[in-house]
Design a protein around this motif. Structure first.
Motif, PDB file in Angstrom:
ATOM      1  N   ARG A  75      -0.232   3.032  10.732  1.00 16.55           N
ATOM      2  CA  ARG A  75      -0.601   2.148  11.843  1.00 16.55           C
ATOM      3  C   ARG A  75       0.566   1.224  12.204  1.00 16.55           C
ATOM      4  NH1 ARG A  75      -5.540  -1.160  10.771  1.00 16.55           N
ATOM      5  NH2 ARG A  75      -5.288  -1.673  12.962  1.00 16.55           N
ATOM      6  N   CYS A 117      -0.953   2.020  19.729  1.00 21.18           N
ATOM      7  CA  CYS A 117      -1.554   1.438  18.535  1.00 21.18           C
ATOM      8  C   CYS A 117      -1.095  -0.011  18.418  1.00 21.18           C
ATOM      9  CB  CYS A 117      -1.119   2.230  17.307  1.00 21.18           C
ATOM     10  SG  CYS A 117      -1.859   1.655  15.783  1.00 21.18           S
ATOM     11  N   LEU A 134      -1.935   6.385  18.354  1.00 20.54           N
ATOM     12  CA  LEU A 134      -2.319   6.956  17.062  1.00 20.54           C
ATOM     13  C   LEU A 134      -3.731   7.490  17.217  1.00 20.54           C
ATOM     14  CD1 LEU A 134      -2.068   7.471  14.006  1.00 20.54           C
ATOM     15  CD2 LEU A 134      -2.763   5.098  13.642  1.00 20.54           C
TER      16      LEU A 134
END
Length: 184
Positions: free
Chosen positions: A119, A172, A129
């Motif tokens: 992440r 993300c 993501l």
């Protein structure tokens, strides 16, 4: 070995080219088969275990519109291979033409540190993501649909929308307190 560049070749009409990069090739082939079934546009799928790509067929290789790194969260080697491959991409790819797909996120042996590291990497590079279920055909179909949406935009097949714009909507992000210790 040279950098893979997003704008070094002219695009083909009604054609989108995607490069799937996975070290272990477990989910890669299922996803490729599902992507090729798209009928509205021609989708060319290229497969690679890692980057850089070999130089011998560089002239015949089409322009790559989207690079997808498939990362198996139960394997440290998968994450490290994807991370090492990033240096062979031209910075122009990080303007909406790179995506990460994580598999096995629900598996019991996934360490939270691996998921957090992925992440953080996606947030640092401003890349989407996606999470995929690789154990069922429905999971591959669902992932292919999401990737096709991103691929059509990245290849310029969606009018009035750019890959950079889509990337700014789907990237993300990390909460500001992710690096802080938990007091629970």
């Amino acid at each position: 070995m040279s950098l893979l560049k997003p704008f070094s070749k002219l695009p083909d009409l009604n054609t989108a080219n995607i490069l799937l990069v996975e070290n272990e090739e477990q989910f890669q082939q299922n996803l490729a088969d599902t992507l090729v079934e798209e009928t509205a546009v021609t989708v060319n799928v290229r497969l690679a275990k890692s980057l850089p790509l070999p130089m011998e067929n560089d002239e015949s290789r089409p322009r790559i519109d989207l690079v997808v790194f498939i990362i198996n969260l139960t394997s440290d080697k998968s994450f490290e291979s994807a991370k090492a491959s990033l240096k062979y991409l031209d910075p122009g790819y990080f303007l909406g033409k790179v995506c990460f797909v994580a598999t096995n996120a629900r598996h019991a042996s996934v360490r939270t540190g691996c998921l957090d590291a992925l992440r953080q990497l996606a947030a640092l590079l401003h890349c989407p993501l996606l999470f995929a279920e690789d154990q069922s055909p429905e999971g591959a179909t669902s992932s292919a649909r999401r990737l096709l949406t991103i691929l059509k935009v990245a290849s310029g097949l969606v009018p009035n929308t750019t890959a950079l714009y889509l990337s700014s909507l789907t990237r993300c992000t990390m909460p500001p307190d992710i690096d802080q210790p938990s007091f629970d």
